[in-house]
Design an enzyme around this catalytic site. Structure first.
Site, PDB file in Angstrom:
ATOM      1  N   GLU A 176      -4.384   7.345  -5.707  1.00  0.00           N
ATOM      2  CA  GLU A 176      -4.491   6.658  -6.989  1.00  0.00           C
ATOM      3  C   GLU A 176      -5.819   7.007  -7.651  1.00  0.00           C
ATOM      4  OE1 GLU A 176      -3.889   2.466  -6.469  1.00  0.00           O
ATOM      5  OE2 GLU A 176      -1.953   2.728  -5.477  1.00  0.00           O
ATOM      6  N   ARG A 201       0.839  -1.188   0.000  1.00  0.00           N
ATOM      7  CA  ARG A 201       0.000   0.000   0.000  1.00  0.00           C
ATOM      8  C   ARG A 201       0.878   1.243   0.000  1.00  0.00           C
ATOM      9  NH1 ARG A 201      -5.036  -0.962  -1.812  1.00  0.00           N
ATOM     10  NH2 ARG A 201      -6.096  -2.605  -0.640  1.00  0.00           N
ATOM     11  N   HIS A 242      -0.392   0.229 -10.165  1.00  0.00           N
ATOM     12  CA  HIS A 242      -1.130  -0.784  -9.409  1.00  0.00           C
ATOM     13  C   HIS A 242      -1.531  -1.954 -10.313  1.00  0.00           C
ATOM     14  CE1 HIS A 242      -3.525  -1.053  -5.402  1.00  0.00           C
ATOM     15  NE2 HIS A 242      -3.097  -2.255  -5.788  1.00  0.00           N
TER      16      HIS A 242
END
Length: 324
Positions: free
Chosen positions: A269, A240, A288
């Site tokens: 994000e 994370r 990601h």
């Protein structure tokens, strides 16, 4: 009347596979959104659904309150639950389902992609070559081998273990910290157990983060902790973004204290165009995609969909994160 399901995860929607047919077989009314959704958007949608098939959307106490009593289940596509108020869901006896054990292989592979991209200067050199900047002789960039270096893994769960297996294959020394340390695994793969996170940080050439985000881990990599690390350390983050204090990492990269930062996650994000780590020296950021392969998306989506379908039809074959 069929159940109404909110589907928000984009990789589920964008990747072909049998999970689409499986979802259709449930006979649901599917409403599709492009997540991750903010709390404000979730509040606009809440109250009209029997189930969420979600990604990293903000499912807060307010969202849960507005969703009840109609909402029967939250099925998370993935294992990270920090965007869901699981404690409050449990108080309301709202099941939160998830998909452990489906993406550890691909995230571990991605971790090593970032590591090699940094240490062998693959990304920076490839970009230079694409820009017509081929250099010859002594001006060529010089990287570093990872064989014989020490990798410290914080979080020796499914993904951390897969990273350790690959590190052993690359001839690295492996140390790790996890509060639930697997002694049998560590013996098999030669992983030295550390008493705490600090012991990992003090003794690693490469630090790889594979822990959950909570109140105890948020901002765990900061100026004071970086100062305790070895010079030229490489930090990898496929967990994370909030585990790392962005401004502190930027300063460490600029000073050279941190030799490289490879991350598949950021604190925001998508990031703003002027995010401090976009374009930072010796820094590779991917969007990601660590678990986004055709193989893992189908595994993850199939498990999340089966969780949803089985729960709603009363079948016991589902994986629930919050027991009550």
């Amino acid at each position: 009347m069929s159940s109404r399901i909110l589907l928000t995860t984009t990789s589920y929607q964008d990747t072909p596979g049998s999970h689409h047919d499986l979802l259709e077989s449930g006979g649901f009314e599917i409403v599709r959104e492009r997540g991750p959704l903010s709390e404000a958007r979730m509040l606009e949608l809440a109250g009209e659904f029997d189930g969420f098939l979600c990604g990293d959307d903000a499912i807060t106490q307010a969202v849960i309150d507005k969703s009840l009593p109609r909402l029967k289940v939250i099925s998370k596509y993935g294992i990270g639950l920090d965007k869901i108020d699981v404690k409050y869901a449990t108080e309301k006896r709202l099941p939160v389902l998830f998909t452990p054990g489906v993406n550890h292989t691909t995230v571990a592979e991605h971790t090593f992609g970032l590591l090699l991209g940094i240490t062998k200067k693959i990304q920076s050199n490839a970009v230079a070559v694409q820009n017509g900047e081929w250099v010859a002789g002594w001006k060529k960039p010089v990287g570093n081998e990872i064989m014989g270096k020490t990798i410290g893994i914080i979080g020796l769960g499914r993904i951390g273990k897969e990273v350790a297996i690959r590190a052993k294959a690359f001839g690295m020394d492996i140390i790790a910290y996890d509060p639930f340390f697997d002694g049998a695994f560590s013996y098999k793969y030669g992983v030295k157990r550390c008493a705490n996170m600090d012991e990992v940080l003090h003794n690693s050439d490469v630090v790889s983060l594979h822990c959950f985000l909570d109140d105890t881990t948020e901002g765990m990599i900061n100026t004071s902790k970086i100062a305790e690390m070895r010079d030229n350390v490489v930090v990898l983050n496929c967990a994370r973004g909030e585990l790392v204090v962005v401004e502190d990492m930027l300063e460490a990269l600029k000073s050279g204290k941190v030799g490289g930062y490879g991350a598949d996650v950021l604190d925001a994000e998508p990031p703003a165009p002027n995010h401090p780590l976009i374009g930072a020296p010796n820094c590779i950021i991917t969007s990601h995609i660590g678990s986004r392969t055709h193989e893992s998306v189908n595994r993850q989506a199939t498990r999340a969909t089966n969780n949803l379908i089985n729960f709603l039809k009363g079948d016991s074959d589902f994986i629930q994160a919050n027991k009550f």
